[in-house]
Design an enzyme around this catalytic site. Structure first.
Site, PDB file in Angstrom:
ATOM      1  N   GLY A 274       6.050  -2.410  -4.609  1.00  0.00           N
ATOM      2  CA  GLY A 274       6.224  -2.091  -3.192  1.00  0.00           C
ATOM      3  C   GLY A 274       5.564  -3.172  -2.352  1.00  0.00           C
ATOM      4  O   GLY A 274       4.783  -3.942  -2.880  1.00  0.00           O
ATOM      5  N   THR A 275       5.840  -3.241  -1.027  1.00  0.00           N
ATOM      6  CA  THR A 275       5.402  -4.448  -0.345  1.00  0.00           C
ATOM      7  C   THR A 275       4.593  -4.445   0.949  1.00  0.00           C
ATOM      8  O   THR A 275       3.414  -4.673   0.857  1.00  0.00           O
ATOM      9  CB  THR A 275       6.551  -5.452  -0.227  1.00  0.00           C
ATOM     10  OG1 THR A 275       7.632  -4.958  -0.978  1.00  0.00           O
ATOM     11  CG2 THR A 275       6.154  -6.758  -0.785  1.00  0.00           C
ATOM     12  N   THR A 276       5.114  -4.280   2.125  1.00  0.00           N
ATOM     13  CA  THR A 276       4.243  -4.460   3.300  1.00  0.00           C
ATOM     14  C   THR A 276       3.790  -3.129   3.916  1.00  0.00           C
ATOM     15  O   THR A 276       4.615  -2.269   4.212  1.00  0.00           O
ATOM     16  CB  THR A 276       4.947  -5.293   4.390  1.00  0.00           C
ATOM     17  OG1 THR A 276       5.391  -6.497   3.805  1.00  0.00           O
ATOM     18  CG2 THR A 276       3.999  -5.615   5.529  1.00  0.00           C
TER      19      THR A 276
ATOM     20  N   SER B 207       3.008  -8.337   0.141  1.00  0.00           N
ATOM     21  CA  SER B 207       3.561  -9.688   0.113  1.00  0.00           C
ATOM     22  C   SER B 207       3.999 -10.170   1.496  1.00  0.00           C
ATOM     23  O   SER B 207       4.023 -11.368   1.774  1.00  0.00           O
ATOM     24  CB  SER B 207       4.745  -9.752  -0.858  1.00  0.00           C
ATOM     25  OG  SER B 207       5.722  -8.809  -0.463  1.00  0.00           O
TER      26      SER B 207
END
Lengths: 230, 274
Positions: free
Chosen positions: B46-48, B182
């Site tokens: 998963g990211t931001t 990221s």
């Protein structure tokens, strides 16, 4: 050399039961009642911070009478049991029945082991059902015996007059305020009870869509609901 | 699973009297603790996630994309969780593991509250999360498999607070906003230009959406708002009145306003006049 006296098992169990009953009878009673708004737990408790009523899990409440140090240890173990089970499986898999059985095992083993003194406690485990018909009230006695109550239960020493008062003056379909008034009236059959000495909590049906349903009612709220000067 | 050791034995009782649920799990059933395992490359990521302090508390927002290598593995994953009624935890990194960590932390807080009869202070919660990472999740943090972000309403200070974490479980407080994942660098740049102290909750949500849009614009692992499927970023806010989890409709109306604005200026509105 001294010879140990022979004590028959009957006599030993009777002595232990008498001992535990005496300890429990010293404490004041606690009531658990089902009503339209949820399950109400009411205790006479002069301490504002040493609780007799507690949250165990999302829909499970705990009430106890007897020796504080013993039921406090049992309460903490109940919370651990419930949290571990809900974490390892799912939150929906924690039930009052399972908890009551575990308490029964623990108390029963201790009662009949003969080495330690028996527990001087009586516990009530209440579970709010998804539907009102699925509400559950269990009482676990000092010897590990478990009973299931229908609409209400009273634990503690002088329960009979309170049970009698509730049988006449309480309606399972009543509101929280009505139910609390009935509970206070029943407690007052045994002597004067001021509202300031009440510990009250609700497993709130209106919170079923959220996670934790247990709500403690504070002094002003209790006075407002009961509606007298206390 | 009730401990059948006698509570009459004070030694036993005291050594076992510990309010930490994670310690209890580590002792009794360590297999159920979150563990990143060996298949890190195979797991979804998963990211931001970002948090913004506003006038009525603090808000956390996260995009909905999970990736596996160069493929999108899920479009509607949640990365922002309510640990309790006044605390939010957001997690970037290996998705399944992140969900487990959020769950463990939530139980940890409730467990303490039930046993002690009173909730942990915000600083106590922040320290506890640091301790969890250090004691049980060191492996995960070494490879930066997951990085948590904590935001909560602190009744003692009467303000929203944000805590960032590093691989050692050390944490540091952020005054106004923080980003992890990221796409964090892009989101941070965006928030720097848009954030003003004392902004309202609605405005804070808007700049959070703008920042996530900018992150998604430049980071392939961060998902933008999915208009076709009506999948929008998750937004939750905590304040003196407790938890406020935004419904998709409420987020959707802000997203529509943002997109309308970006039709004429695709890179965003930039700094607004003070």
């Amino acid at each position: 050399m001294s010879m140990p006296f022979y004590v028959s098992p009957d006599q030993m169990m009777k002595d232990r039961a008498d001992f535990a009953r005496k300890g429990i009878a010293r404490g004041r009673s606690v009531i658990a009642l089902r009503c339209a708004d949820g399950i109400v737990l009411v205790a006479e408790n002069s301490s504002g911070s040493l609780h007799k009523i507690s949250e165990i899990y999302d829909r499970i409440g705990f009430a106890a009478v007897g020796r504080y140090n013993e039921f406090e240890a049992l309460r903490v173990q109940g919370i651990r049991y419930a949290d571990l089970r809900g974490y390892a499986y799912d939150r929906a898999d924690v039930s009052a029945r399972g908890l009551a059985n575990s308490y029964a095992q623990l108390l029963g083993t201790s009662f009949s082991s003969g080495t330690d003194k028996p527990f001087e406690v009586q516990l009530c485990v209440a579970e709010l059902g998804a539907e009102p018909e699925l509400d559950r009230l269990f009482v676990i006695n000092f010897d590990g015996s478990v009973t299931q109550a229908d609409d209400f239960t009273v634990i503690g020493g002088r329960a009979e007059p309170i049970v009698e008062a509730l049988q006449n003056g309480y309606d399972v379909n009543g509101s929280l305020a009505e139910t609390l008034r009935a509970a206070v009236a029943a407690l007052r059959t045994g002597g004067d009870v001021s509202l300031g000495e009440l510990e009250v909590a609700l497993l709130d049906r209106s919170r079923l869509d959220r996670r934790r349903t247990f709500v403690r009612l504070d002094g002003p709220r209790i006075t407002e609901l009961v509606g007298d000067e206390g | 699973m009730i401990d059948h050791a006698s509570p009459h034995d004070p030694g036993q009782f005291w050594t076992r009297a510990n309010e930490s649920f994670a310690d209890l799990v580590a002792r009794t059933s360590p297999g159920t603790l979150p563990h990143p395992g060996q298949g890190e490359q195979l797991a979804a990521h998963g990211t931001t996630v970002l948090a913004v302090v506003h006038a009525d508390g603090v808000l956390m927002a996260g995009d909905r994309r999970a990736t596996q290598g160069n493929q999108i593995s899920q479009r509607d994953i949640r990365k922002v969780f309510a640990a309790d009624e006044s605390t939010l935890i957001g997690i970037a990194g290996s998705a399944g593991f992140a969900v487990d960590l959020a769950k463990l932390f939530g139980v940890e807080l409730a467990h303490y509250e039930k046993i002690e009869g009173t909730p942990l202070s915000f600083s106590g919660k922040a320290n506890r999360l640091g301790g969890l990472i250090r004691d049980h999740l060191g492996l995960a943090m070494q490879g930066f498999v997951v990085v948590p972000l904590l935001a909560g309403w602190d009744p003692r200070t009467g303000s929203g607070r944000i805590m960032g974490y590093d691989a050692t479980g050390g944490h540091y407080e952020e005054e106004s906003f923080a980003c992890i994942g990221s796409g964090a660098a892009f989101a941070r740049g965006s928030l720097k230009k848009l954030y003003r102290p004392g902004l309202g909750a609605e405005r804070a949500a808007m700049i959070a959406l703008q920042a996530l849009f900018d992150a998604a614009d430049d980071d392939s692992a961060t998902g933008g708002p999915d208009i076709v499927r009506a999948i929008y970023p998750t937004i939750a806010s905590v304040g003196p009145d407790g938890l406020d989890e935004w419904t998709p409709d409420r987020v959707g109306s802000l997203v529509e306003a943002m997109i309308e604005q970006r039709r004429t200026g695709p890179d965003g509105a930039g700094e607004e006049p003070r």
